[in-house]
Write a protein that holds these residues in place. Sequence first.
Motif, PDB file in Angstrom:
ATOM      1  N   LEU A  62       0.854  -1.185   0.000  1.00 54.09           N
ATOM      2  CA  LEU A  62       0.000   0.000   0.000  1.00 54.09           C
ATOM      3  C   LEU A  62       0.892   1.237   0.000  1.00 54.09           C
ATOM      4  CD1 LEU A  62      -2.963   0.888   0.214  1.00 54.09           C
ATOM      5  CD2 LEU A  62      -2.668   0.923   2.689  1.00 54.09           C
ATOM      6  N   LYS A  63       0.762   2.063  -1.025  1.00 54.35           N
ATOM      7  CA  LYS A  63       1.643   3.230  -1.153  1.00 54.35           C
ATOM      8  C   LYS A  63       1.064   4.485  -0.523  1.00 54.35           C
ATOM      9  CE  LYS A  63       4.266   1.491  -4.867  1.00 54.35           C
ATOM     10  NZ  LYS A  63       5.339   0.801  -4.335  1.00 54.35           N
ATOM     11  N   GLY A  64      -0.240   4.529  -0.376  1.00 54.68           N
ATOM     12  CA  GLY A  64      -0.891   5.689   0.223  1.00 54.68           C
ATOM     13  C   GLY A  64      -1.880   5.229   1.274  1.00 54.68           C
ATOM     14  N   LYS A  65      -2.895   6.022   1.474  1.00 52.86           N
ATOM     15  CA  LYS A  65      -3.952   5.634   2.412  1.00 52.86           C
ATOM     16  C   LYS A  65      -4.939   4.728   1.684  1.00 52.86           C
ATOM     17  CE  LYS A  65      -4.065   8.731   6.129  1.00 52.86           C
ATOM     18  NZ  LYS A  65      -4.069   7.761   7.200  1.00 52.86           N
ATOM     19  N   VAL A  66      -5.485   3.785   2.430  1.00 52.78           N
ATOM     20  CA  VAL A  66      -6.435   2.843   1.850  1.00 52.78           C
ATOM     21  C   VAL A  66      -7.660   3.579   1.306  1.00 52.78           C
ATOM     22  CG1 VAL A  66      -7.700   2.295   3.965  1.00 52.78           C
ATOM     23  CG2 VAL A  66      -7.480   0.571   2.195  1.00 52.78           C
ATOM     24  N   ASP A  67      -7.995   4.698   1.894  1.00 54.30           N
ATOM     25  CA  ASP A  67      -9.158   5.496   1.457  1.00 54.30           C
ATOM     26  C   ASP A  67      -9.052   5.910  -0.005  1.00 54.30           C
ATOM     27  OD1 ASP A  67      -8.977   5.439   4.197  1.00 54.30           O
ATOM     28  OD2 ASP A  67      -9.646   7.478   4.484  1.00 54.30           O
ATOM     29  N   ASP A  68      -7.820   6.066  -0.497  1.00 58.05           N
ATOM     30  CA  ASP A  68      -7.614   6.546  -1.859  1.00 58.05           C
ATOM     31  C   ASP A  68      -7.850   5.475  -2.923  1.00 58.05           C
ATOM     32  OD1 ASP A  68      -6.876   8.958  -0.667  1.00 58.05           O
ATOM     33  OD2 ASP A  68      -4.731   8.483  -0.744  1.00 58.05           O
ATOM     34  N   VAL A  69      -7.911   4.208  -2.516  1.00 59.93           N
ATOM     35  CA  VAL A  69      -7.980   3.141  -3.510  1.00 59.93           C
ATOM     36  C   VAL A  69      -9.205   2.230  -3.362  1.00 59.93           C
ATOM     37  CG1 VAL A  69      -5.491   3.094  -3.915  1.00 59.93           C
ATOM     38  CG2 VAL A  69      -6.470   1.664  -2.128  1.00 59.93           C
ATOM     39  N   ILE A  70     -10.114   2.558  -2.450  1.00 62.18           N
ATOM     40  CA  ILE A  70     -11.285   1.698  -2.257  1.00 62.18           C
ATOM     41  C   ILE A  70     -12.566   2.453  -2.587  1.00 62.18           C
ATOM     42  CG2 ILE A  70     -10.157   0.243  -0.535  1.00 62.18           C
ATOM     43  CD1 ILE A  70     -11.725   1.740   1.643  1.00 62.18           C
TER      44      ILE A  70
ATOM     45  N   ILE B 125      -1.873   2.665  10.991  1.00 59.98           N
ATOM     46  CA  ILE B 125      -0.608   2.766  11.726  1.00 59.98           C
ATOM     47  C   ILE B 125       0.492   3.452  10.929  1.00 59.98           C
ATOM     48  CG2 ILE B 125      -1.128   0.770  13.144  1.00 59.98           C
ATOM     49  CD1 ILE B 125       0.839  -0.847  11.510  1.00 59.98           C
ATOM     50  N   LYS B 126       0.263   3.649   9.628  1.00 61.49           N
ATOM     51  CA  LYS B 126       1.276   4.287   8.781  1.00 61.49           C
ATOM     52  C   LYS B 126       1.598   5.691   9.291  1.00 61.49           C
ATOM     53  CE  LYS B 126       2.445   5.136   4.025  1.00 61.49           C
ATOM     54  NZ  LYS B 126       2.125   4.817   2.659  1.00 61.49           N
ATOM     55  N   GLY B 127       2.876   5.942   9.465  1.00 59.41           N
ATOM     56  CA  GLY B 127       3.325   7.266   9.893  1.00 59.41           C
ATOM     57  C   GLY B 127       3.313   7.481  11.398  1.00 59.41           C
ATOM     58  N   LYS B 128       2.872   6.487  12.148  1.00 61.42           N
ATOM     59  CA  LYS B 128       2.842   6.622  13.610  1.00 61.42           C
ATOM     60  C   LYS B 128       4.145   6.093  14.205  1.00 61.42           C
ATOM     61  CE  LYS B 128      -2.129   6.485  14.543  1.00 61.42           C
ATOM     62  NZ  LYS B 128      -2.572   6.965  13.304  1.00 61.42           N
ATOM     63  N   THR B 129       4.516   6.636  15.328  1.00 63.98           N
ATOM     64  CA  THR B 129       5.687   6.151  16.050  1.00 63.98           C
ATOM     65  C   THR B 129       5.324   4.849  16.754  1.00 63.98           C
ATOM     66  OG1 THR B 129       5.132   7.273  18.115  1.00 63.98           O
ATOM     67  CG2 THR B 129       6.426   8.529  16.499  1.00 63.98           C
ATOM     68  N   PRO B 130       6.324   4.045  17.128  1.00 65.74           N
ATOM     69  CA  PRO B 130       6.024   2.828  17.883  1.00 65.74           C
ATOM     70  C   PRO B 130       5.201   3.113  19.147  1.00 65.74           C
ATOM     71  CG  PRO B 130       8.266   2.737  17.106  1.00 65.74           C
ATOM     72  CD  PRO B 130       7.745   4.111  16.782  1.00 65.74           C
ATOM     73  N   GLU B 131       5.495   4.201  19.818  1.00 61.56           N
ATOM     74  CA  GLU B 131       4.748   4.534  21.037  1.00 61.56           C
ATOM     75  C   GLU B 131       3.286   4.851  20.716  1.00 61.56           C
ATOM     76  OE1 GLU B 131       3.762   4.705  24.790  1.00 61.56           O
ATOM     77  OE2 GLU B 131       5.755   4.128  24.131  1.00 61.56           O
ATOM     78  N   GLN B 132       3.037   5.568  19.626  1.00 65.14           N
ATOM     79  CA  GLN B 132       1.662   5.866  19.222  1.00 65.14           C
ATOM     80  C   GLN B 132       0.902   4.591  18.860  1.00 65.14           C
ATOM     81  OE1 GLN B 132       2.798   8.609  16.102  1.00 65.14           O
ATOM     82  NE2 GLN B 132       1.927  10.348  17.229  1.00 65.14           N
ATOM     83  N   ILE B 133       1.590   3.645  18.218  1.00 66.14           N
ATOM     84  CA  ILE B 133       0.964   2.373  17.861  1.00 66.14           C
ATOM     85  C   ILE B 133       0.635   1.576  19.117  1.00 66.14           C
ATOM     86  CG2 ILE B 133       1.305   0.158  16.685  1.00 66.14           C
ATOM     87  CD1 ILE B 133       3.066   1.768  14.662  1.00 66.14           C
ATOM     88  N   ARG B 134       1.578   1.548  20.070  1.00 65.52           N
ATOM     89  CA  ARG B 134       1.321   0.847  21.330  1.00 65.52           C
ATOM     90  C   ARG B 134       0.125   1.456  22.048  1.00 65.52           C
ATOM     91  NH1 ARG B 134       7.112   0.094  21.481  1.00 65.52           N
ATOM     92  NH2 ARG B 134       7.426   2.132  22.415  1.00 65.52           N
ATOM     93  N   THR B 135       0.025   2.769  22.036  1.00 64.96           N
ATOM     94  CA  THR B 135      -1.105   3.443  22.688  1.00 64.96           C
ATOM     95  C   THR B 135      -2.408   3.130  21.961  1.00 64.96           C
ATOM     96  OG1 THR B 135       0.337   5.223  23.454  1.00 64.96           O
ATOM     97  CG2 THR B 135      -2.030   5.689  23.372  1.00 64.96           C
ATOM     98  N   LEU B 136      -2.383   3.207  20.634  1.00 65.88           N
ATOM     99  CA  LEU B 136      -3.581   2.955  19.830  1.00 65.88           C
ATOM    100  C   LEU B 136      -4.146   1.566  20.082  1.00 65.88           C
ATOM    101  CD1 LEU B 136      -5.546   3.841  17.579  1.00 65.88           C
ATOM    102  CD2 LEU B 136      -3.888   2.952  15.939  1.00 65.88           C
TER     103      LEU B 136
END
Length: 99
Positions: free
Chosen positions: A3-11, A62-73
Motif C-alpha cells: 500500500l503506497k498511500g492511504k487505503v481510502d484513496d484506492v477503495i 498505523i502508517k506514519g505513527k511512532t512505535p509509542e503511538q501504535i502501542r497506545t492505539l
Amino acid sequence: MPLKGKVDDVISQWDKNFLYTNLIKGGDEKQHELLIDCIFAANFLNIKDMLDLICAALASMIKGKTPEQIRTLFNIEILHKISNFDTAGILACLQNLGL
C-alpha cells in the motif's frame, strides 16, 4: 502489492463506509475492536479479499505513527517491556495474551 498511500484513496465509497462506520466505530481509530475481530474471522474463513481490505485499513491506520503511538492505539503494554527481545520472552508474552 504494498500500500503506497492511504487505503481510502484506492477503495470504493461502500468499502469506506463499511470500514469507517461499521468496523471502526464512527471513524475513531481507538474504536477498532470489531476491525480486529473481523481480521481473525476473515483469516479463519479464508476470505482473502476481506482480509486484504481490512489489513490494508489497519496498515493505513498505523502508517506514519511512532512505535509509542501504535502501542497506545492498540493498548499494547506487554511487548515493549521485554528488555532483550529474546525468543522465550516473546513467546511467553504471546502466551500471556492468549495468542
